[in-house]
Design a protein around this motif. Structure first.
Motif, PDB file in Angstrom:
ATOM      1  N   PHE A   1      35.197  44.426  45.406  1.00  0.00           N
ATOM      2  CA  PHE A   1      35.436  43.735  46.644  1.00  0.00           C
ATOM      3  C   PHE A   1      36.183  44.146  47.701  1.00  0.00           C
ATOM      4  O   PHE A   1      35.926  43.972  48.914  1.00  0.00           O
ATOM      5  N   VAL A   2      37.386  45.134  47.216  1.00  0.00           N
ATOM      6  CA  VAL A   2      38.154  45.231  48.288  1.00  0.00           C
ATOM      7  C   VAL A   2      38.206  46.639  48.796  1.00  0.00           C
ATOM      8  O   VAL A   2      38.351  46.811  49.927  1.00  0.00           O
TER       9      VAL A   2
ATOM     10  N   TYR B   1      38.682  38.778  51.259  1.00  0.00           N
ATOM     11  CA  TYR B   1      38.694  39.267  49.820  1.00  0.00           C
ATOM     12  C   TYR B   1      39.861  40.448  49.460  1.00  0.00           C
ATOM     13  O   TYR B   1      40.481  40.232  48.487  1.00  0.00           O
ATOM     14  N   THR B   2      40.544  41.108  50.483  1.00  0.00           N
ATOM     15  CA  THR B   2      41.475  42.108  50.257  1.00  0.00           C
ATOM     16  C   THR B   2      42.634  41.289  49.630  1.00  0.00           C
ATOM     17  O   THR B   2      43.181  41.767  48.681  1.00  0.00           O
ATOM     18  N   GLU B   3      43.385  40.613  50.468  1.00  0.00           N
ATOM     19  CA  GLU B   3      44.812  39.944  50.307  1.00  0.00           C
ATOM     20  C   GLU B   3      44.852  39.314  48.965  1.00  0.00           C
ATOM     21  O   GLU B   3      45.662  39.816  48.286  1.00  0.00           O
ATOM     22  N   PRO B   4      44.035  38.221  48.826  1.00  0.00           N
ATOM     23  CA  PRO B   4      44.413  37.404  47.392  1.00  0.00           C
ATOM     24  C   PRO B   4      44.237  38.404  46.129  1.00  0.00           C
ATOM     25  O   PRO B   4      45.098  38.359  45.342  1.00  0.00           O
TER      26      PRO B   4
ATOM     27  N   LEU C   1      41.116  45.043  38.280  1.00  0.00           N
ATOM     28  CA  LEU C   1      40.807  46.404  38.870  1.00  0.00           C
ATOM     29  C   LEU C   1      39.310  46.307  39.129  1.00  0.00           C
ATOM     30  O   LEU C   1      39.073  46.885  40.302  1.00  0.00           O
ATOM     31  N   MET C   2      38.653  45.724  38.395  1.00  0.00           N
ATOM     32  CA  MET C   2      37.117  45.880  38.436  1.00  0.00           C
ATOM     33  C   MET C   2      36.949  45.289  39.775  1.00  0.00           C
ATOM     34  O   MET C   2      36.069  45.646  40.650  1.00  0.00           O
ATOM     35  N   PHE C   3      37.379  43.985  39.985  1.00  0.00           N
ATOM     36  CA  PHE C   3      36.865  43.050  41.141  1.00  0.00           C
ATOM     37  C   PHE C   3      37.706  44.039  42.356  1.00  0.00           C
ATOM     38  O   PHE C   3      36.892  43.820  43.343  1.00  0.00           O
ATOM     39  N   TRP C   4      38.498  44.526  42.184  1.00  0.00           N
ATOM     40  CA  TRP C   4      39.322  44.982  43.239  1.00  0.00           C
ATOM     41  C   TRP C   4      38.581  46.336  43.751  1.00  0.00           C
ATOM     42  O   TRP C   4      38.093  46.459  45.057  1.00  0.00           O
ATOM     43  N   LEU C   5      37.938  46.911  42.791  1.00  0.00           N
ATOM     44  CA  LEU C   5      37.139  48.336  43.174  1.00  0.00           C
ATOM     45  C   LEU C   5      35.686  47.696  43.982  1.00  0.00           C
ATOM     46  O   LEU C   5      35.308  48.380  44.648  1.00  0.00           O
TER      47      LEU C   5
ATOM     48  N   ALA D   1      32.103  44.126  28.224  1.00  0.00           N
ATOM     49  CA  ALA D   1      31.440  42.863  28.299  1.00  0.00           C
ATOM     50  C   ALA D   1      31.920  42.316  29.822  1.00  0.00           C
ATOM     51  O   ALA D   1      31.260  41.445  30.274  1.00  0.00           O
ATOM     52  N   LEU D   2      33.200  42.762  30.418  1.00  0.00           N
ATOM     53  CA  LEU D   2      33.662  42.245  31.613  1.00  0.00           C
ATOM     54  C   LEU D   2      32.409  42.576  32.662  1.00  0.00           C
ATOM     55  O   LEU D   2      32.636  41.634  33.645  1.00  0.00           O
ATOM     56  N   VAL D   3      31.799  43.533  32.579  1.00  0.00           N
ATOM     57  CA  VAL D   3      30.951  44.051  33.575  1.00  0.00           C
ATOM     58  C   VAL D   3      29.701  42.699  33.903  1.00  0.00           C
ATOM     59  O   VAL D   3      29.337  42.720  35.087  1.00  0.00           O
ATOM     60  N   SER D   4      29.579  41.858  33.007  1.00  0.00           N
ATOM     61  CA  SER D   4      28.498  41.047  33.207  1.00  0.00           C
ATOM     62  C   SER D   4      28.988  40.188  34.321  1.00  0.00           C
ATOM     63  O   SER D   4      28.344  39.463  35.263  1.00  0.00           O
ATOM     64  N   LEU D   5      30.291  40.085  34.553  1.00  0.00           N
ATOM     65  CA  LEU D   5      30.904  39.209  35.657  1.00  0.00           C
ATOM     66  C   LEU D   5      30.661  39.792  37.157  1.00  0.00           C
ATOM     67  O   LEU D   5      30.645  39.279  38.153  1.00  0.00           O
ATOM     68  N   LEU D   6      30.428  41.030  37.057  1.00  0.00           N
ATOM     69  CA  LEU D   6      29.797  41.878  38.346  1.00  0.00           C
ATOM     70  C   LEU D   6      28.330  41.739  38.509  1.00  0.00           C
ATOM     71  O   LEU D   6      27.685  42.104  39.295  1.00  0.00           O
TER      72      LEU D   6
END
Lengths: 246, 216
Positions: free
Chosen positions: A71-72, B185-188, A65-69, A157-162
């Motif tokens: 990057f997407v 980035y979106t799709e994967p 979810l964090m990556f999605w918010l 701790a996950l935020v360190s990956l961002l």
């Protein structure tokens, strides 16, 4: 580890972790109460929507979810979130969904006669919630919320990956700088452990306070509690209670 | 914002590789956590406090510290001590170890729920310790705690993306590699997000059914 690394990365890292914890706990609390109360709503549509929200956000991983918010969402909406706020949003929304289940469970565990008494006194639904259900449900919620808060602390701790400079990110940088892992990772684990310990202690205090508010005598410490329960069980076994069911 | 189905199609081979690795981590991690959790739980009830206290302290420490930092700890520190594992092995051990401290609590609750008469009966029949545990107590405890263990398997599934941080090629890492090579980035990311829901939701329904069947 040198003093410079300690001052420039680890100490600010602790502060960032605490900030993240406070912000995302606040957001998760709001979400939990809103969605949890919506799940006991009269209207089936509201219940369905709230249930849908919890299933979606409990179903997916907070990290994804964090990556999605991060990057997407930007190409989708045309604006970019600061990593810190993407993290707070992701943690708050997903842990809020777990919290909603706690709120719903605690509200459902209040004796139905209490709600019926509220109806008999012709209180509005909101008055029933605020004056009758919540004050009795809140003490029930505190122990599970305490566990959830520890989970949230671990989630930060996950935020360190961002690339947000929290404790784990500081540990990563210190490892790169000193080429030594054992020391810095042990220290950062201990930092998280101490933070969690402080949280559990303060939630215990809060639990006692809220229980006192609704007239439940809080249990004495861990050992005292065990003895008290044993004495209670003995008393219950030897005397016939006058129709008071627990 | 434009959704490109061909990008989804391009991602599919990597996606299935990722799913396989994720499920592999999940199965092995569950096995580790179930067995190690049982060891901790028996340690909680050890006759001497020289076992009980360290077991309590260690599990408490592992349970309240982040899995991500533990992953890095194992991944970077073990080689310094001369133990070399692949990223996948390290990650599976870390996740299994982390969740074993949760399953230990579940086992503990299950064992405490076995009526004391069962312990006394085992003692009266002078059963040896291992028969008491494996023939009397555990069969009754495990039936009650299966749904709770199932919930932790689902929680573990949702923590597998963390292993991407040490480069394990599970679903999230596959999507990052795909994004790095195609700039999509979106799709994967969306595909794996939905995949998690599609795996986790039916699994949680299954656990709820188990709960209804086994607990009462």
């Amino acid at each position: 580890m040198t003093a410079g690394l300690w001052q420039n990365w680890v100490l600010p890292g602790i502060w960032i972790t605490v900030q993240l914890l406070v912000y995302s706990a606040a957001l998760a609390g709001v979400v939990a109460f809103a969605v949890g109360m919506a799940r006991t709503h009269r209207s089936g549509l509201v219940r369905f929507l709230a249930g849908f929200y919890t299933e979606i956000f409990r179903g997916t991983s907070a990290l994804i979810l964090m990556f999605w918010l991060f990057f997407v969402l930007p190409p989708l909406l045309g604006w970019q979130l600061v990593p810190m706020w993407a993290a707070v949003l992701a943690l708050g929304l997903s842990y809020g969904a777990y919290g909603a289940e706690i709120v719903r469970g605690a509200l459902n565990s209040v004796a139905p006669a209490q709600r019926e008494a509220g109806i008999a006194l012709s209180l509005t639904p909101w008055q029933r919630m605020r004056l009758i259900l919540l004050p009795q449900a809140v003490p029930e919620m505190i122990p599970p919320f305490c566990n959830l808060l520890i989970e949230l602390l671990k989630g930060t701790a996950l935020v360190s990956l961002l690339g947000v400079g929290d404790v784990s990110f500081a540990a990563y940088l210190v490892r790169l700088a000193t080429q030594e892992s054992a020391q810095v990772y042990t220290i950062s684990l201990v930092i998280y452990f101490v933070l969690a310990f402080v949280l559990t202690r303060s939630m215990k205090v809060l639990e006692r306070k809220t229980k006192r508010n609704v007239g439940i005598e809080p249990e004495p410490g861990v050992l005292g509690g065990m003895f008290a329960k044993r004495a209670e069980a003995k008393a219950a076994g030897s005397t016939v209670s006058g129709g008071v069911s627990k | 914002m434009n959704w490109d189905w061909s990008a989804v199609a391009d991602f599919m081979p990597r996606f299935w590789d990722g799913v396989l690795i994720t499920l592999q981590i999940l199965v092995l991690g569950s096995l580790i956590s179930f067995t190690l959790g049982l060891v901790w739980a028996i340690g909680f009830r050890a006759p001497t406090r020289f076992v009980r206290w360290p077991v309590n302290a260690v599990t408490e420490f592992i349970r309240t510290t982040p899995l991500l930092v533990q992953l890095f700890f194992l991944y970077f520190v073990l080689p310094e001590w001369g133990v070399q594992f692949s990223a996948l092995t390290t990650g599976t051990i870390a996740i299994g170890l982390h969740y074993s401290t949760y399953t230990a609590q579940v086992y503990r609750a299950g064992i405490e729920a076995v009526p004391p008469g069962q312990w006394e009966a085992a003692k009266a029949l002078s059963l040896p310790a291992h028969r008491t545990w494996f023939a009397v107590i555990l069969p009754q405890a495990i039936r009650r705690i299966t749904p709770a263990l199932g919930n932790y398997v689902i929680a573990m599934l949702k923590d597998t993306p963390l292993l991407a941080a040490i480069g394990v090629l599970e679903m999230l890492q596959q999507s990052r590699l795909e994004s790095a090579s195609t700039f999509q980035y979106t799709e994967p990311l969306t595909v794996i997000g939905i995949a998690f829901i599609l795996i986790a939701y039916p699994a949680s329904l299954l656990v709820r059914t188990l709960e209804r069947r086994l607990v009462r």
